[in-house]
Design an enzyme around this catalytic site. Structure first.
Site, PDB file in Angstrom:
ATOM      1  N   ASP A   1     -11.747   7.472  -3.122  1.00  0.00           N
ATOM      2  CA  ASP A   1     -11.228   6.476  -4.068  1.00  0.00           C
ATOM      3  C   ASP A   1     -12.239   5.331  -4.122  1.00  0.00           C
ATOM      4  OD1 ASP A   1      -9.431   5.035  -5.761  1.00  0.00           O
ATOM      5  OD2 ASP A   1      -8.738   3.886  -4.040  1.00  0.00           O
TER       6      ASP A   1
ATOM      7  N   CYS B   1      -7.908   8.866  -7.046  1.00  0.00           N
ATOM      8  CA  CYS B   1      -8.224   7.733  -7.917  1.00  0.00           C
ATOM      9  C   CYS B   1      -7.784   8.104  -9.330  1.00  0.00           C
ATOM     10  CB  CYS B   1      -9.734   7.484  -7.862  1.00  0.00           C
ATOM     11  SG  CYS B   1     -10.280   6.211  -9.008  1.00  0.00           S
TER      12      CYS B   1
ATOM     13  N   GLU C   1      -7.759  -4.983  -2.326  1.00  0.00           N
ATOM     14  CA  GLU C   1      -9.032  -4.909  -1.590  1.00  0.00           C
ATOM     15  C   GLU C   1      -9.255  -6.167  -0.745  1.00  0.00           C
ATOM     16  OE1 GLU C   1     -11.367  -2.311  -1.342  1.00  0.00           O
ATOM     17  OE2 GLU C   1      -9.739  -1.172  -2.247  1.00  0.00           O
TER      18      GLU C   1
ATOM     19  N   THR D   1      -3.928   4.495  -7.501  1.00  0.00           N
ATOM     20  CA  THR D   1      -3.525   4.750  -6.113  1.00  0.00           C
ATOM     21  C   THR D   1      -3.459   3.478  -5.266  1.00  0.00           C
ATOM     22  OG1 THR D   1      -5.827   5.299  -5.632  1.00  0.00           O
ATOM     23  CG2 THR D   1      -4.316   7.141  -6.078  1.00  0.00           C
ATOM     24  N   HIS D   2      -3.983   2.380  -5.778  1.00  0.00           N
ATOM     25  CA  HIS D   2      -3.835   1.122  -5.032  1.00  0.00           C
ATOM     26  C   HIS D   2      -2.397   0.586  -5.120  1.00  0.00           C
ATOM     27  CE1 HIS D   2      -8.244   0.910  -4.920  1.00  0.00           C
ATOM     28  NE2 HIS D   2      -8.141  -0.115  -4.105  1.00  0.00           N
TER      29      HIS D   2
END
Ligand code: DGL
Length: 272
Positions: free
Chosen positions: A10, A73, A153, A188-189
């Site tokens: 990803d 991703c 992130e 996917t985050h």
């Protein structure tokens, strides 16, 4: 039996939402994870850049002789799967669209299906097409919720994080207003924010994590191919192109167990 590892990649931490399910379902598998944090976010990139990044990531995982690669991703799955299959025709790739849309189409009855994704995924229309292929009459509402990727992130995904709370409310309120029956977390985050998103959407909307659904499909496929590993406990290696200490710290919060991370930078993506 196939003792080779499974590869997962990803743009950063998001694919851990798929890796966590793989780890839970298939404890005996060796898993190699690559999070390209240095090049995140992917969701604001062009298709040619996404192709280059995806091929470089797959090339790195291929160097471990992976028996399958889960493209964890939504952005790459929507924009660069054909390219990946052309570059590495011998690798079984699992993108995150098909299994997730199978699950969403099953609950698309009364209300619409909402798709929350990155800008590049929404632009591609890939999830809408896949949902309509399965259910011609499905009502689909898509929205880019790109701001959540950078927040994740940076480690702002805890349920009590004020930045995360405000961003989830701002990004998901328009989707809540459409009262969807199912909400595909097509980046996917986003499942990193699952408790906040669930609270925002309310109990009537079923949340589907595309990484989780795909991990389940990959586990079933390996079983059907007789390609599961035979060992009690597999080895997991986590690589990041960002800061390994930071990746390990945040990854451990989400996975619920400590991890160590190693650094890897793909040469092909250095000048993008
Ligand atoms: N987690 C990825 C996705 O599923 C990429 C997010 C990003 O880097 O913008 O789309």
């Amino acid at each position: 039996m196939d003792q080779r590892p499974i590869g997962v990649f990803d743009s950063g931490l998001g694919g851990l939402t798929a890796a966590r399910t793989l780890e839970a379902l298939l404890p005996g598998e060796n898993i190699i994870y690559f999070g390209d944090s240095r090049n995140a976010p992917y969701g604001t990139r062009t298709i040619p850049a996404l192709r280059t990044l995806a091929a470089a990531n797959a090339g790195f995982l291929r160097s471990f002789d992976c028996k399958a690669i889960l493209v964890a991703c939504g952005t790459v799955s929507s924009n660069a799967m054909e390219h990946l299959r052309k570059v590495y025709p011998e690798v079984p790739f699992f993108g995150v669209i098909d299994a997730a849309c199978d699950a969403a189409a099953q609950c698309a009855g009364r209300g619409p299906v909402a798709v929350a994704a990155t800008e590049a995924t929404v632009r591609s229309g890939a999830f809408e097409r896949a949902l309509h292929d399965r259910r011609g009459d499905a009502r689909v509402i898509s929205k880019a919720c790109q701001s959540l990727v950078a927040l994740a992130e940076q480690g702002h995904f805890a349920p009590d994080d004020s930045l995360a709370k405000a961003a989830v409310e701002a990004e998901f309120a328009p989707l809540r207003d459409a009262q969807p029956e199912a909400l595909l977390l097509a980046c996917t985050h986003f499942p990193l924010f699952a408790p906040l998103i669930a609270a925002c959407m309310g109990p009537e909307t079923r949340l589907l994590s595309v990484g989780e659904e795909t991990a389940k499909a990959l586990a079933a496929w390996l079983g059907a191919q007789n390609a599961l590993a035979q060992r009690a406990e597999g080895e997991r290696r986590y690589f990041t192109s960002g800061d390994p200490a930071e990746f390990a710290r945040l990854g451990a919060v989400f996975l619920g167990h400590p991890i160590t991370a190693e650094q890897h930078i793909n040469r092909e993506s250095e000048n993008l």
